[in-house]
Design a protein around this motif. Sequence first.
Motif, PDB file in Angstrom:
ATOM      1  N   GLY A 117      21.083 -10.870  -8.388  1.00 49.84           N
ATOM      2  CA  GLY A 117      20.567 -11.222  -9.714  1.00 49.84           C
ATOM      3  C   GLY A 117      21.094 -12.538 -10.258  1.00 49.84           C
ATOM      4  O   GLY A 117      20.565 -13.057 -11.241  1.00 49.84           O
ATOM      5  N   HIS A 118      22.147 -13.072  -9.638  1.00 46.01           N
ATOM      6  CA  HIS A 118      22.798 -14.283 -10.158  1.00 46.01           C
ATOM      7  C   HIS A 118      23.176 -15.238  -9.018  1.00 46.01           C
ATOM      8  O   HIS A 118      24.223 -15.884  -9.048  1.00 46.01           O
ATOM      9  N   GLY A 119      22.340 -15.308  -8.021  1.00 38.99           N
ATOM     10  CA  GLY A 119      22.647 -16.103  -6.827  1.00 38.99           C
ATOM     11  C   GLY A 119      22.761 -17.594  -7.092  1.00 38.99           C
ATOM     12  O   GLY A 119      23.616 -18.272  -6.520  1.00 38.99           O
ATOM     13  N   LYS A 120      21.907 -18.112  -7.970  1.00 41.86           N
ATOM     14  CA  LYS A 120      21.955 -19.549  -8.259  1.00 41.86           C
ATOM     15  C   LYS A 120      23.266 -19.935  -8.925  1.00 41.86           C
ATOM     16  O   LYS A 120      23.808 -21.011  -8.673  1.00 41.86           O
ATOM     17  N   GLU A 121      23.767 -19.052  -9.779  1.00 46.29           N
ATOM     18  CA  GLU A 121      25.052 -19.309 -10.442  1.00 46.29           C
ATOM     19  C   GLU A 121      26.175 -19.400  -9.401  1.00 46.29           C
ATOM     20  O   GLU A 121      27.018 -20.298  -9.458  1.00 46.29           O
ATOM     21  N   LEU A 122      26.173 -18.481  -8.438  1.00 40.29           N
ATOM     22  CA  LEU A 122      27.178 -18.521  -7.376  1.00 40.29           C
ATOM     23  C   LEU A 122      27.041 -19.805  -6.562  1.00 40.29           C
ATOM     24  O   LEU A 122      28.041 -20.466  -6.259  1.00 40.29           O
ATOM     25  N   GLU A 123      25.818 -20.150  -6.240  1.00 37.86           N
ATOM     26  CA  GLU A 123      25.575 -21.371  -5.457  1.00 37.86           C
ATOM     27  C   GLU A 123      26.101 -22.600  -6.186  1.00 37.86           C
ATOM     28  O   GLU A 123      26.685 -23.499  -5.565  1.00 37.86           O
ATOM     29  N   THR A 124      25.919 -22.640  -7.490  1.00 38.10           N
ATOM     30  CA  THR A 124      26.429 -23.757  -8.284  1.00 38.10           C
ATOM     31  C   THR A 124      27.955 -23.831  -8.201  1.00 38.10           C
ATOM     32  O   THR A 124      28.519 -24.921  -8.040  1.00 38.10           O
ATOM     33  N   ILE A 125      28.614 -22.699  -8.273  1.00 42.92           N
ATOM     34  CA  ILE A 125      30.079 -22.664  -8.221  1.00 42.92           C
ATOM     35  C   ILE A 125      30.585 -23.146  -6.862  1.00 42.92           C
ATOM     36  O   ILE A 125      31.445 -24.022  -6.783  1.00 42.92           O
ATOM     37  N   LEU A 154      43.031 -23.390 -11.689  1.00 42.11           N
ATOM     38  CA  LEU A 154      41.990 -23.646 -12.689  1.00 42.11           C
ATOM     39  C   LEU A 154      40.641 -23.889 -12.025  1.00 42.11           C
ATOM     40  O   LEU A 154      39.603 -23.468 -12.549  1.00 42.11           O
ATOM     41  N   LEU A 155      40.639 -24.564 -10.870  1.00 37.25           N
ATOM     42  CA  LEU A 155      39.387 -24.785 -10.138  1.00 37.25           C
ATOM     43  C   LEU A 155      38.820 -23.479  -9.581  1.00 37.25           C
ATOM     44  O   LEU A 155      37.620 -23.355  -9.390  1.00 37.25           O
ATOM     45  N   MET A 156      39.685 -22.509  -9.319  1.00 37.98           N
ATOM     46  CA  MET A 156      39.242 -21.200  -8.812  1.00 37.98           C
ATOM     47  C   MET A 156      38.649 -20.323  -9.908  1.00 37.98           C
ATOM     48  O   MET A 156      37.936 -19.375  -9.617  1.00 37.98           O
ATOM     49  N   ARG A 157      38.979 -20.620 -11.119  1.00 34.90           N
ATOM     50  CA  ARG A 157      38.623 -19.722 -12.220  1.00 34.90           C
ATOM     51  C   ARG A 157      37.144 -19.374 -12.291  1.00 34.90           C
ATOM     52  O   ARG A 157      36.793 -18.193 -12.451  1.00 34.90           O
ATOM     53  N   PRO A 158      36.208 -20.335 -12.193  1.00 40.11           N
ATOM     54  CA  PRO A 158      34.790 -19.942 -12.255  1.00 40.11           C
ATOM     55  C   PRO A 158      34.415 -18.963 -11.134  1.00 40.11           C
ATOM     56  O   PRO A 158      33.614 -18.049 -11.357  1.00 40.11           O
TER      57      PRO A 158
END
Length: 156
Positions: free
Chosen positions: A61-69, A134-138
């Motif tokens: 349901g949120h694949g694009k968000e993961l791809e962005t990260i 901090l870079l890992m946080r998202p």
Amino acid sequence: MQPRQIPLSCGFCAHISPAGRAPIPGGYYLNLAPGNVFLGGGVHAAPFKEAVTMIRDYICGHGKELETIVSAPDFQNRFVMTGERLKNVPRGYDADFPQSEYLKYKSWDIECRLEAEELCDLEDFCERASELFLLMRPFNDYFNEAVRDFQYPVRE
């Protein structure tokens, strides 16, 4: 004055998360051992089938968000996904889904390997570790949202 150094004659590891030592929700990991220095993050869900399913469904349901990260240059230049994974997309999920590679995982772990020399100056190391965490946080926030309603099985 000589900078403080971290001795590497023995190993040390620490996992920091909202649930302490528990692997869910995900958190941050520090490993200091001779020949094995890294900072890590993510969710080690493999032992919990329900959590793995929750994460896979969330990715669908949120694949694009993961791809962005994970496609962000800072992320790609520093982290490697190391989590346990299957060879194929699991049954019940679409192999043609754009982020199907992430559905193969059973644990969504990342790490950033460091050279032992990077520990020579404690202040520099702490600053670098803070920057990397901090870079890992998202990444951690994404997966922790997926398992927000996860409940550990009750032992009887």
